[in-house]
Write a protein that holds these residues in place. Structure first.
Motif, PDB file in Angstrom:
ATOM      1  N   ARG A   1       0.686  -1.294   0.113  1.00 50.41           N
ATOM      2  CA  ARG A   1      -0.003  -0.005  -0.065  1.00 50.41           C
ATOM      3  C   ARG A   1       0.662   1.361  -0.181  1.00 50.41           C
ATOM      4  N   TYR A   2       2.186   1.061  -0.049  1.00 53.01           N
ATOM      5  CA  TYR A   2       2.974   2.280  -0.142  1.00 53.01           C
ATOM      6  C   TYR A   2       3.182   2.638  -1.521  1.00 53.01           C
ATOM      7  N   ARG A   3       3.004   1.725  -2.456  1.00 54.58           N
ATOM      8  CA  ARG A   3       2.996   2.057  -3.837  1.00 54.58           C
ATOM      9  C   ARG A   3       2.210   3.001  -4.534  1.00 54.58           C
ATOM     10  N   ASP A   4       2.591   3.779  -5.498  1.00 52.35           N
ATOM     11  CA  ASP A   4       1.787   4.567  -6.204  1.00 52.35           C
ATOM     12  C   ASP A   4       0.988   3.872  -7.330  1.00 52.35           C
ATOM     13  N   TYR A   5      -0.094   4.253  -7.583  1.00 50.72           N
ATOM     14  CA  TYR A   5      -0.748   3.452  -8.567  1.00 50.72           C
ATOM     15  C   TYR A   5      -0.383   4.126 -10.001  1.00 50.72           C
ATOM     16  N   PHE A   6       0.087   5.486 -10.049  1.00 51.09           N
ATOM     17  CA  PHE A   6       0.505   5.928 -11.102  1.00 51.09           C
ATOM     18  C   PHE A   6       1.782   6.931 -10.731  1.00 51.09           C
ATOM     19  N   ALA A   7       2.611   6.990 -11.663  1.00 49.52           N
ATOM     20  CA  ALA A   7       3.693   7.763 -11.494  1.00 49.52           C
ATOM     21  C   ALA A   7       3.849   8.820 -12.563  1.00 49.52           C
ATOM     22  N   SER A   8       4.125  10.161 -12.603  1.00 57.07           N
ATOM     23  CA  SER A   8       4.209  11.263 -13.637  1.00 57.07           C
ATOM     24  C   SER A   8       5.254  12.087 -13.496  1.00 57.07           C
ATOM     25  N   ARG A   9       5.709  12.264 -14.634  1.00 61.16           N
ATOM     26  CA  ARG A   9       7.054  13.396 -14.756  1.00 61.16           C
ATOM     27  C   ARG A   9       6.568  14.383 -15.758  1.00 61.16           C
ATOM     28  N   SER A  10       7.298  15.620 -15.518  1.00 61.77           N
ATOM     29  CA  SER A  10       6.999  16.880 -16.447  1.00 61.77           C
ATOM     30  C   SER A  10       8.425  17.064 -16.543  1.00 61.77           C
ATOM     31  N   ARG A  11       8.738  17.294 -17.865  1.00 58.56           N
ATOM     32  CA  ARG A  11      10.090  17.497 -18.253  1.00 58.56           C
ATOM     33  C   ARG A  11      10.339  18.682 -19.314  1.00 58.56           C
ATOM     34  N   LEU A  12      11.487  19.634 -19.200  1.00 58.94           N
ATOM     35  CA  LEU A  12      11.812  20.474 -20.186  1.00 58.94           C
ATOM     36  C   LEU A  12      13.296  20.431 -20.251  1.00 58.94           C
ATOM     37  N   ALA A  13      13.533  19.803 -21.804  1.00 55.95           N
ATOM     38  CA  ALA A  13      14.923  19.555 -22.100  1.00 55.95           C
ATOM     39  C   ALA A  13      15.285  20.722 -22.978  1.00 55.95           C
ATOM     40  N   LEU A  14      16.593  21.270 -22.563  1.00 56.04           N
ATOM     41  CA  LEU A  14      17.114  22.476 -23.332  1.00 56.04           C
ATOM     42  C   LEU A  14      18.401  21.653 -23.921  1.00 56.04           C
ATOM     43  N   THR A  15      18.771  21.961 -25.327  1.00 57.31           N
ATOM     44  CA  THR A  15      19.716  21.399 -26.072  1.00 57.31           C
ATOM     45  C   THR A  15      20.618  22.692 -26.680  1.00 57.31           C
ATOM     46  N   VAL A  16      21.864  22.874 -26.521  1.00 58.04           N
ATOM     47  CA  VAL A  16      22.713  23.879 -27.335  1.00 58.04           C
ATOM     48  C   VAL A  16      23.694  23.130 -27.992  1.00 58.04           C
ATOM     49  N   ASP A  17      23.716  23.372 -29.339  1.00 57.31           N
ATOM     50  CA  ASP A  17      24.787  22.730 -30.320  1.00 57.31           C
ATOM     51  C   ASP A  17      25.292  23.813 -31.189  1.00 57.31           C
ATOM     52  N   THR A  18      26.721  24.043 -30.902  1.00 58.15           N
ATOM     53  CA  THR A  18      27.440  25.044 -31.703  1.00 58.15           C
ATOM     54  C   THR A  18      28.472  24.304 -32.716  1.00 58.15           C
ATOM     55  N   ARG A  19      28.798  24.733 -33.815  1.00 60.36           N
ATOM     56  CA  ARG A  19      29.577  24.347 -35.007  1.00 60.36           C
ATOM     57  C   ARG A  19      30.420  25.500 -35.397  1.00 60.36           C
ATOM     58  N   THR A  20      31.663  25.104 -35.762  1.00 57.66           N
ATOM     59  CA  THR A  20      32.595  25.910 -36.332  1.00 57.66           C
ATOM     60  C   THR A  20      33.322  25.234 -37.270  1.00 57.66           C
ATOM     61  N   ALA A  21      33.267  25.766 -38.703  1.00 55.42           N
ATOM     62  CA  ALA A  21      34.314  25.191 -39.802  1.00 55.42           C
ATOM     63  C   ALA A  21      35.524  25.431 -39.520  1.00 55.42           C
ATOM     64  N   THR A  22      36.638  24.653 -39.653  1.00 58.17           N
ATOM     65  CA  THR A  22      38.078  24.722 -39.380  1.00 58.17           C
ATOM     66  C   THR A  22      38.693  24.109 -40.340  1.00 58.17           C
ATOM     67  N   GLU A  23      40.201  24.634 -40.393  1.00 55.81           N
ATOM     68  CA  GLU A  23      40.885  23.557 -41.201  1.00 55.81           C
ATOM     69  C   GLU A  23      41.232  22.003 -40.811  1.00 55.81           C
ATOM     70  N   TYR A  24      40.810  21.979 -39.623  1.00 57.60           N
ATOM     71  CA  TYR A  24      40.825  20.601 -39.122  1.00 57.60           C
ATOM     72  C   TYR A  24      39.489  19.650 -39.166  1.00 57.60           C
ATOM     73  N   GLY A  25      38.546  20.466 -39.874  1.00 59.64           N
ATOM     74  CA  GLY A  25      37.005  20.044 -39.754  1.00 59.64           C
ATOM     75  C   GLY A  25      36.260  20.859 -38.810  1.00 59.64           C
ATOM     76  N   VAL A  26      34.952  20.131 -38.755  1.00 59.34           N
ATOM     77  CA  VAL A  26      34.124  21.113 -37.709  1.00 59.34           C
ATOM     78  C   VAL A  26      34.437  20.757 -36.306  1.00 59.34           C
ATOM     79  N   VAL A  27      34.426  21.803 -35.567  1.00 58.51           N
ATOM     80  CA  VAL A  27      34.455  21.928 -34.124  1.00 58.51           C
ATOM     81  C   VAL A  27      32.901  22.052 -33.537  1.00 58.51           C
ATOM     82  N   ARG A  28      32.859  20.972 -32.859  1.00 59.33           N
ATOM     83  CA  ARG A  28      31.306  20.983 -32.275  1.00 59.33           C
ATOM     84  C   ARG A  28      31.270  20.748 -30.857  1.00 59.33           C
TER      85      ARG A  28
END
Length: 530
Positions: free
Chosen positions: A87-114
């Protein structure tokens, strides 16, 4: 008064005239306005950081989901209060999530720096209201992150790429591109590795052309390479231990030592229009702490002088296949991977978090039994100090495991899709339950000690697992998806008969029949990508 007004107005006119003259004498050139420029080099969503040649993309998703009869993100009721069904168990479990991503890329003589990073801002309940479980959280129940106004930040991948190298927290070279998600929503489909949240590593990838590549890397095994290394001398004999310390659904205690070597991983991959084929390998060091430990595996003042078994290398191999452009419909595909491990069970019994141990309770038809129980203990290896099996102390005996999983993904139309997914796997302790020189014999000697058992009782820590499920998704507009997933988990345990056990409270000390167990869950989700 008129004279004062005249003076004020005259002074103001003079100041205006002077400022106009200064402006004419010292012209100021206005700065050019820097507008945001679209960067089309790396796909949609990138733009140039003003004043630089670096492109950046900001993205992420917002996800809300609820699991019925399970833990968050589709975790089956296979352990803890959920596994007990108390009787300690929850009959349901909920999660709310905000995921934020940051992706940067720069072209160089060695290829892309990411550079890439993802942070998750989330709030959920934890599938149980048991005060003992909540008190175990760092800082106690008041800091369990599910209180009013609570929540927490988690970090997925954070890495940098340069000239073929990857540094940071990224997906292991051992994993497939889909990790533990060939078609499922839930984060608990086992049968192979799952590094979706990233592991600290260094990797190098070489491109050979025509879609063929090879990657080699070094992974930190602390979180993603280990399950447990069982010291079966703990709580196995009466010397220094009370009989009540013998665990009901486990044997021994985790006795992994510190991290002494990284996991050595690599793959060869063919990625073309028809699909993908990949072969991966990993080497993993299994190293113990000490022979003498307290109940629960904590050290004492005898630990350092008690000795330890020699380290052993284990590892895993995997093959994976994806077939695209199936005749069943545009965008349909089939994914499958198969894994074998020795001393690296996390490569098979894997989730996006830790590897589970299973302890499930159910009904019984056995006279005199309170309930039935099925359990499976996940381990990389075992040792029993004092037995001359490979040295002056018990040597490490590695545990075998294998698994297979996959999914068929079908698009009904641009708005509706369905995935059928499943897995099967096995964990095997080598040897014979009656042979004390084998892993199985040592496990059973530890587990059986002090127990009252039925006449038809037999000990066997081996177990199999199976999972099957289906998810249907509706995407009414681009990047907005509503989905529902139903799944089942089956535990095929190998003990027979019954025994008097003392499980974790609130279960009573009573006779329990050993029996296979199963559970089902329902997960509903809404997600907006951006």
């Amino acid at each position: 008064m008129k004279m004062v007004k005249s003076l004020i107005l005259g002074s103001a006119a003079g100041l205006i005239a002077m400022s106009g003259a200064q402006a004419a004498d010292l012209p100021v050139k206005a700065k050019a306005v820097e507008y945001v420029r679209i960067c089309s080099l790396y796909g949609a969503g990138f733009f140039y950081i003003p004043g630089t040649d670096t492109c950046i993309k900001l993205g992420g998703y917002l996800r809300i989901d609820t699991t019925f009869n399970g833990n968050v993100y589709g975790g089956p009721a296979w352990s803890g209060d959920l596994g007990q069904g108390n009787r300690y168990r929850d009959y349901f479990a909920s999660r709310s999530r905000l995921a934020l991503t940051v992706d940067t890329r720069t072209a160089t003589e060695y290829g892309v720096v990411r550079t890439f990073g993802q942070g998750n801002f989330q709030f959920n309940n934890f599938g149980t209201g048991n005060p003992a479980a909540l008190a175990a959280f760092p800082g106690g129940a008041s800091n369990a992150l599910n209180t009013a106004g609570g929540g927490y930040v988690a970090v997925d991948q954070i890495f940098m790429q340069f000239a073929g190298f990857t540094f940071g927290k990224s997906v292991s070279a051992f994993a497939t591109p889909w990790n533990g998600y060939p078609g499922n929503n839930n984060s608990f489909l086992m049968g192979g590795p799952d590094y979706v949240t990233g592991v600290n590593n260094i990797q190098y990838t070489a491109q050979f052309g025509n879609g063929v590549s090879g990657t080699i890397g070094l992974d930190d095994p602390t979180q993603y390479g280990r399950t447990s290394l069982l010291n079966l001398g703990v709580a196995a004999t009466p010397a220094g231990f009370a009989l009540g310390a013998v665990q009901a659904t486990a044997a021994g205690a985790n006795a992994y030592g510190g991290t002494h070597a990284p996991d050595i991983v690599g793959n060869i991959r063919v990625d073309q229009a028809w699909g993908l084929f990949q072969i991966s390998g990993a080497a993993h060091l299994v190293n113990a702490s000490y022979n003498i430990l307290n109940v629960g595996g904590t050290p004492n003042n005898l630990s350092e002088i008690s000795g330890h078994p020699e380290d052993k290398w284990g590892g895993a191999v995997m093959a994976a296949l994806q077939i695209k452009n199936l005749p069943t419909g545009p965008g349909d595909d089939f994914k499958i991977d198969a894994t074998y491990s020795k001393g690296m069970t996390k490569a098979v019994v894997a989730t996006s978090g830790t590897s589970p141990n299973f302890a499930m309770f159910g009904s019984t038809g056995l006279g005199g039994a309170y309930q039935s129980i099925g359990f499976g203990q996940t381990a990389d290896g075992v040792f029993l100090p004092g037995f001359i099996t490979g040295g002056l102390t018990g040597d490490i005996k590695l545990v075998d495991a294998w698994g297979i999983r996959g999914a068929f993904n079908h698009n009904w139309d641009p708005y509706w899709s369905t995935s059928l997914w499943g897995s099967y796997g096995s964990v095997r302790y080598g040897g014979n339950a009656l042979d004390i020189l084998t892993a199985k014999g040592q496990f059973c000697a530890s587990f059986n000690f002090g127990k009252v058992v039925s006449a038809d009782y037999s000990c066997n820590p081996d177990f199999n697992f199976a999972q099957v499920g289906m998810v249907t998704r509706w995407t009414p507009v681009k990047n907005l998806t509503f989905s529902a997933e139903v799944g089942a988990f089956f535990l095929d345990q190998k003990f027979t008969g019954a025994a008097i056990l003392t499980p974790a409270a609130p279960k009573p000390t009573a006779a329990y029949e050993f029996k296979d167990q199963s559970t089902v869950f329902l997960n509903v989700r809404a997600q907006r990508n951006f």
